[in-house]
Enzyme design. Structure first.
Site, short mmCIF file in Angstrom:
data_model
loop_
_atom_site.label_atom_id
_atom_site.label_comp_id
_atom_site.label_asym_id
_atom_site.label_seq_id
_atom_site.Cartn_x
_atom_site.Cartn_y
_atom_site.Cartn_z
N GLY A 15 0.62 -1.37 -0.36
CA GLY A 15 -0.43 -0.13 -0.48
C GLY A 15 0.60 1.24 0.02
O GLY A 15 0.11 2.56 0.41
N SER A 16 2.05 1.35 -0.71
CA SER A 16 2.75 2.70 -0.70
C SER A 16 2.32 3.15 -1.68
O SER A 16 1.87 4.71 -1.25
CB SER A 16 4.10 1.95 -0.84
OG SER A 16 4.32 1.89 -1.95
N HIS A 114 0.20 0.71 -13.34
CA HIS A 114 1.39 -0.50 -13.47
C HIS A 114 3.18 0.32 -13.99
O HIS A 114 3.52 1.12 -15.05
CB HIS A 114 1.44 -0.19 -14.70
CG HIS A 114 1.66 -2.03 -15.42
ND1 HIS A 114 1.79 -3.39 -15.12
CD2 HIS A 114 2.37 -1.50 -16.75
CE1 HIS A 114 2.14 -4.00 -15.52
NE2 HIS A 114 2.70 -3.04 -16.61
N ASP A 146 -9.90 -0.84 -18.08
CA ASP A 146 -10.86 -1.48 -19.42
C ASP A 146 -10.71 -2.91 -19.27
O ASP A 146 -10.47 -3.26 -18.21
CB ASP A 146 -10.42 -0.96 -20.67
CG ASP A 146 -8.80 -1.10 -21.75
OD1 ASP A 146 -8.64 -2.23 -20.52
OD2 ASP A 146 -8.71 -0.90 -22.12
N ALA A 178 9.31 6.79 -8.18
CA ALA A 178 8.43 7.12 -9.66
C ALA A 178 7.19 7.22 -8.94
O ALA A 178 6.56 8.06 -9.72
CB ALA A 178 8.44 7.21 -10.64
C1 GRF Z 1 3.11 -0.96 -7.78
O1 GRF Z 1 4.16 -1.04 -8.35
C2 GRF Z 1 1.89 -0.75 -8.98
O2 GRF Z 1 2.72 -0.72 -9.92
C3 GRF Z 1 1.00 -2.31 -8.96
O3 GRF Z 1 1.51 -2.97 -7.74
C4 GRF Z 1 2.27 -1.90 -6.48
C5 GRF Z 1 1.66 -1.83 -5.80
O4 GRF Z 1 2.82 -1.40 -4.85
N1 GRF Z 1 0.27 -2.44 -9.64
P1 GRF Z 1 1.82 -0.73 -3.43
O5 GRF Z 1 1.28 -1.85 -2.95
O6 GRF Z 1 1.36 1.09 -3.73
O7 GRF Z 1 3.22 -0.58 -2.50
#
Ligand code: GRF
Length: 205
Positions: A15-16, A114, A146, A178
């Site tokens: 959940g960062s 993503h 989608d 990022a």
């Molecule tokens: C992130 O790398 C995001 O790109 C992918 O899942 C990861 C989630 O990380 N969809 P976090 O739980 O928000 O730390």
């Protein structure tokens, strides 16, 4: 403040990205309220981060399948999000593909982040795919969701250089950092209604 833009967040992991968004909301950078956080993983860190911030957080059992929600779970997720009256659903590391009924219930109102510069490297472990492919620039993408996998219209992207001595872990870390800047910026623009969609093109006002 019932007229505030309301966000529902779905996540399966630590959940960062949720924390980055919640901090941006708390700092007044996103004019919105996080109405609810839902997870398909009972022990997911994202639920703890939400509860620490007094944001309603709920585990919903995903049901029978490994990569999607079963029908009952899908109904439960949709019902919880409707009850919370969300305007936008933010996927923050939600590890299940959303299907028809869910997508129809919130058409055009679901976004995801993503860890690649889409349309390159959709699917799992994109940072490793990028490294294995030998690209010199990697990054992350915020996009509408989608029916495909990581295929919706692109809202924003952030580029990250690939260094010669990168390992999958170091590159992943840099991409993650990022993400924490890009996702709140995109969610803020959505909350401010500064974004319009023309076919596949997302225009920032
Ligand atoms: C992130 O790398 C995001 O790109 C992918 O899942 C990861 C989630 O990380 N969809 P976090 O739980 O928000 O730390």
């Amino acid at each position: 403040m019932n007229n505030k833009f309301r966000i529902g967040v779905l996540g399966s992991g630590k959940g960062s990205n949720f924390v980055a968004i919640a901090e941006a909301v708390a700092a007044g950078k996103i004019p919105a309220e996080i109405a609810v956080v839902l997870s398909d993983v009972e022990t997911a860190g994202i639920l703890g981060h939400a509860r620490e911030r007094n944001i309603p957080a709920q585990y919903i059992a995903p049901g029978l399948y490994r990569t999607k929600l079963d029908e009952a779970a899908e109904h439960a997720f949709v019902a919880a999000l409707q009850k919370a009256q969300v305007d936008l659903i933010v996927l923050a590391g939600f590890m299940r593909v959303l299907k028809g009924d869910f997508l129809r219930a919130f058409e055009g109102r679901i976004v995801n982040i993503h860890p690649s510069l889409l349309p390159c490297f959709p699917g799992l472990q994109s940072w490793k795919q990028a490294l294995d492919h030998g690209v010199k620039v990697a990054g992350c993408t915020v996009h509408f969701v989608d029916a495909g996998v990581d295929s919706g219209a692109i809202i924003g992207q952030s580029a990250v250089p690939v260094l010669d001595n990168d390992t999958p872990e170091t590159l992943h870390q840099r991409i993650h950092a990022a993400e924490h800047e890009l996702y709140p910026r995109c969610v803020a623009a959505l909350a401010r209604k500064e974004i319009t969609v023309e076919g596949r093109r997302v225009i920032w006002k």
